[in-house]
Design a protein around this motif. Structure first.
Motif, mmCIF file in Angstrom:
data_model
loop_
_atom_site.group_PDB
_atom_site.id
_atom_site.type_symbol
_atom_site.label_atom_id
_atom_site.label_comp_id
_atom_site.label_asym_id
_atom_site.label_seq_id
_atom_site.Cartn_x
_atom_site.Cartn_y
_atom_site.Cartn_z
ATOM 1 N N HIS A 20 1.311 -1.484 -0.222
ATOM 2 C CA HIS A 20 -0.103 -0.480 -0.118
ATOM 3 C C HIS A 20 0.913 1.586 0.143
ATOM 4 O O HIS A 20 0.429 1.612 -0.798
ATOM 5 C CB HIS A 20 -0.502 0.275 1.308
ATOM 6 N N ILE A 21 2.006 1.711 0.393
ATOM 7 C CA ILE A 21 2.894 1.963 0.868
ATOM 8 C C ILE A 21 4.073 2.887 -0.121
ATOM 9 O O ILE A 21 3.848 3.657 -1.099
ATOM 10 C CB ILE A 21 3.690 2.223 1.973
ATOM 11 N N PHE A 22 3.810 1.629 -1.144
ATOM 12 C CA PHE A 22 5.296 1.878 -1.854
ATOM 13 C C PHE A 22 4.745 1.661 -3.294
ATOM 14 O O PHE A 22 5.859 1.637 -4.306
ATOM 15 C CB PHE A 22 6.697 0.637 -1.918
ATOM 16 N N LEU A 23 3.814 0.466 -3.238
ATOM 17 C CA LEU A 23 3.659 -0.045 -4.899
ATOM 18 C C LEU A 23 2.744 0.769 -4.671
ATOM 19 O O LEU A 23 1.685 0.346 -5.935
ATOM 20 C CB LEU A 23 3.181 -1.591 -4.829
ATOM 21 N N LYS A 24 1.971 1.807 -4.309
ATOM 22 C CA LYS A 24 0.405 2.447 -4.872
ATOM 23 C C LYS A 24 -0.836 1.675 -4.735
ATOM 24 O O LYS A 24 -1.746 1.990 -5.351
ATOM 25 C CB LYS A 24 0.346 3.200 -5.220
ATOM 26 N N GLU A 25 -0.534 -0.222 -4.002
ATOM 27 C CA GLU A 25 -2.257 -1.162 -4.029
ATOM 28 C C GLU A 25 -2.811 -0.341 -3.170
ATOM 29 O O GLU A 25 -2.322 -0.059 -2.338
ATOM 30 C CB GLU A 25 -1.491 -2.278 -4.006
ATOM 31 N N GLN A 26 -4.062 -0.408 -3.229
ATOM 32 C CA GLN A 26 -5.045 0.392 -2.861
ATOM 33 C C GLN A 26 -5.911 -0.543 -1.360
ATOM 34 O O GLN A 26 -5.819 -2.155 -2.592
ATOM 35 C CB GLN A 26 -6.082 0.908 -3.480
ATOM 36 N N LEU A 27 -5.595 -0.859 -0.180
ATOM 37 C CA LEU A 27 -5.646 -1.591 0.844
ATOM 38 C C LEU A 27 -7.561 -1.341 1.259
ATOM 39 O O LEU A 27 -7.358 -0.147 2.075
ATOM 40 C CB LEU A 27 -4.886 -1.502 2.171
ATOM 41 N N ASN A 28 -8.291 -2.070 0.747
ATOM 42 C CA ASN A 28 -10.387 -1.651 1.139
ATOM 43 C C ASN A 28 -10.308 -1.809 2.492
ATOM 44 O O ASN A 28 -9.071 -2.117 3.409
ATOM 45 C CB ASN A 28 -10.766 -1.815 0.034
ATOM 46 N N MET A 29 -11.118 -1.053 3.215
ATOM 47 C CA MET A 29 -11.938 -1.431 4.291
ATOM 48 C C MET A 29 -12.013 -3.159 4.750
ATOM 49 O O MET A 29 -11.771 -2.866 5.785
ATOM 50 C CB MET A 29 -13.372 -1.165 4.350
ATOM 51 N N PHE A 30 -12.162 -3.466 4.011
ATOM 52 C CA PHE A 30 -12.166 -5.345 4.272
ATOM 53 C C PHE A 30 -10.877 -5.505 4.713
ATOM 54 O O PHE A 30 -10.362 -6.300 4.947
ATOM 55 C CB PHE A 30 -12.212 -5.999 3.069
ATOM 56 N N GLY A 31 -9.811 -4.937 3.716
ATOM 57 C CA GLY A 31 -8.630 -5.703 3.694
ATOM 58 C C GLY A 31 -8.166 -5.015 5.525
ATOM 59 O O GLY A 31 -7.358 -5.636 5.924
ATOM 60 N N VAL A 32 -8.369 -3.758 5.879
ATOM 61 C CA VAL A 32 -7.785 -3.238 7.080
ATOM 62 C C VAL A 32 -7.940 -3.808 8.351
ATOM 63 O O VAL A 32 -7.977 -4.040 8.894
ATOM 64 C CB VAL A 32 -8.088 -1.923 7.174
ATOM 65 N N LEU A 33 -9.597 -4.686 7.443
ATOM 66 C CA LEU A 33 -10.130 -5.075 8.992
ATOM 67 C C LEU A 33 -9.697 -6.699 8.873
ATOM 68 O O LEU A 33 -9.522 -7.234 9.962
ATOM 69 C CB LEU A 33 -11.928 -5.094 9.054
ATOM 70 N N GLY A 34 -9.137 -7.233 8.088
ATOM 71 C CA GLY A 34 -8.706 -8.532 7.986
ATOM 72 C C GLY A 34 -7.163 -7.974 8.606
ATOM 73 O O GLY A 34 -6.865 -8.908 9.715
ATOM 74 N N CYS A 35 -6.953 -7.171 8.055
ATOM 75 C CA CYS A 35 -5.265 -6.747 9.354
ATOM 76 C C CYS A 35 -5.386 -6.890 11.205
ATOM 77 O O CYS A 35 -4.495 -7.007 11.577
ATOM 78 C CB CYS A 35 -4.773 -5.823 9.134
ATOM 79 N N ILE A 36 -6.632 -6.220 11.450
ATOM 80 C CA ILE A 36 -6.762 -6.002 12.081
ATOM 81 C C ILE A 36 -6.795 -7.065 13.747
ATOM 82 O O ILE A 36 -6.461 -7.057 14.562
ATOM 83 C CB ILE A 36 -7.916 -5.399 12.874
ATOM 84 N N LEU A 37 -7.602 -8.271 12.523
ATOM 85 C CA LEU A 37 -8.689 -9.163 13.043
ATOM 86 C C LEU A 37 -6.652 -10.156 13.511
ATOM 87 O O LEU A 37 -6.705 -11.123 14.504
ATOM 88 C CB LEU A 37 -9.341 -10.036 12.407
ATOM 89 N N CYS A 38 -6.267 -9.783 12.180
ATOM 90 C CA CYS A 38 -4.625 -11.050 12.290
ATOM 91 C C CYS A 38 -4.198 -10.135 13.967
ATOM 92 O O CYS A 38 -3.470 -11.171 14.479
ATOM 93 C CB CYS A 38 -4.560 -10.619 11.410
ATOM 94 N N ILE A 39 -3.843 -9.233 14.376
ATOM 95 C CA ILE A 39 -3.317 -8.752 14.759
ATOM 96 C C ILE A 39 -3.820 -9.535 16.403
ATOM 97 O O ILE A 39 -3.357 -9.751 17.448
ATOM 98 C CB ILE A 39 -2.754 -7.312 15.055
ATOM 99 N N THR A 40 -4.874 -8.794 16.604
ATOM 100 C CA THR A 40 -5.789 -9.540 17.528
ATOM 101 C C THR A 40 -5.646 -10.940 17.722
ATOM 102 O O THR A 40 -5.138 -11.245 19.233
ATOM 103 C CB THR A 40 -7.244 -9.278 17.041
ATOM 104 N N GLY A 41 -5.544 -12.047 17.634
ATOM 105 C CA GLY A 41 -5.821 -13.150 17.206
ATOM 106 C C GLY A 41 -3.828 -13.916 17.329
ATOM 107 O O GLY A 41 -3.577 -14.134 18.798
ATOM 108 N N SER A 42 -3.401 -12.504 16.470
ATOM 109 C CA SER A 42 -1.706 -12.875 17.135
ATOM 110 C C SER A 42 -1.230 -12.768 18.641
ATOM 111 O O SER A 42 -0.715 -13.717 19.420
ATOM 112 C CB SER A 42 -0.605 -12.174 16.112
#
Length: 324
Positions: A20-42
């Motif tokens: 998302h930062i370097f390749l300018k690929e869009q991280l949609n709202m579902f992607g953000v939610l998936g990242c939050i779930l991964c962090i919570t489970g970890s």
């Protein structure tokens, strides 16, 4: 291994953020939610990870691998790998994603346990206790190289045939589960029921986040677009309800009109029958009056009937004739 393997999902989050930062690929709202779930489970897994037993040499790891429980697991896993490679993969490998990923996951469980043995050996060697003199170190190294080559080969085949959004979550789940099972059998780490339940919940949370992140990565959807979709959906339901209600009211009106028309027709028929009946009464009354008048005109009848001679006439009997 029980602690490190599930945390491999953090690499997915890091890859998504860097893209998302370097390749300018869009991280949609579902992607953000998936990242939050991964962090919570970890976090849940890290906070409730079991304490590992201290290992003093690579020979101790080898003795753990020679236990009957892990030997049985090794025999079953190797038999499954050979069966999948030589019998199942040639016929069903291109139709079923679980064939290639099963080979990778089973081989990966040996890779992780052997890597732990290599890590312990290198750590002790750097601390002054040379472990490179043991032949077991090179046996573990051979296992790691062989399993890594097998994983790379069949994982690339799976990625060539199937969508990455399907391969990555399934491979992560199978690889993590088999690695945890192999580590529990080999190292026999003691855990309480609370720790096991919390780690299972954390693992399920990570799997959910990984699946959501991969399946929606190509979905270009923002919060405003989602709100517009919700509003349009609700308005469409309102229109459908209004159309259904209008047709229902029109049908009710037609039913009422039909019922009203039938009632009016029935009332008209009743009035016709009543009119016939009243006409029949008048006819009979008139006939009775005529008969009474004729009897009054005859002198013989007046003498025989003194009531009629006295000027009073007998009232005719009226019989309703509704059926005429």
């Amino acid at each position: 291994a029980i602690l490190v393997t599930p945390l491999g999902a953090l690499s997915i989050i890091i890859s998504a953020v860097l893209a998302h930062i370097f390749l300018k690929e869009q991280l949609n709202m579902f992607g953000v939610l998936g990242c939050i779930l991964c962090i919570t489970g970890s976090l849940a897994i890290v906070l409730h990870a079991p304490a590992e037993k201290p290992i003093d040499s690579v020979l101790q790891v080898w003795n753990l691998a020679m236990q009957p429980g892990f030997l049985l697991y090794s025999i079953v896993a190797m038999a499954l790998i050979l069966w999948l490679i030589f019998w199942v993969a040639p016929e069903h490998g291109q139709q079923n994603v679980l064939v290639y990923l099963g080979i990778c996951s089973l081989a990966g469980s040996f890779t992780v346990t052997s890597c732990k043995a290599l890590g312990v050996a290198l750590k002790l060697t750097f601390q002054g206790d040379n472990q490179l003199a043991y032949v077991h170190f090179y046996l573990f190294l051979l296992i790691v190289v062989t399993c890594l080559l097998t994983q790379m080969n069949y994982l690339n085949k799976a990625l060539d045939l199937f969508n990455t959004a399907i391969v990555s979550p399934i491979y992560y789940v199978m690889f993590t589960l088999l690695t945890i099972v192999a580590s529990l059998i080999m190292f026999q780490d003691e855990q309480t029921r609370v720790q096991m339940a919390t780690q299972a919940c954390g693992f399920i949370t990570i799997v959910s986040g990984t699946f959501l992140l991969h399946t929606t990565k190509d979905l270009d959807l923002t919060r405003l677009q989602l709100e517009d979709m919700v509003r349009s959906s609700s308005s469409g339901q309102d229109d459908l309800t209004a159309a259904t209600g209008g047709s229902a009211s029109a049908g009710a009106r037609s039913v009422r009109e039909r019922r009203g028309g039938g009632a009016r027709a029935e009332a008209q028929s009743n009035s016709i029958e009543l009119g016939k009946g009243s006409a029949g009464i008048e006819v009979k009354v008139e006939a009775g009056e005529k008969r009474a008048g004729g009897s009054a005109g005859g002198a013989g009848e007046d003498e025989q009937h003194p009531l009629l001679a006295g000027g009073s006439t007998r009232k005719p009997r009226v019989t309703p004739a509704f059926g005429m």
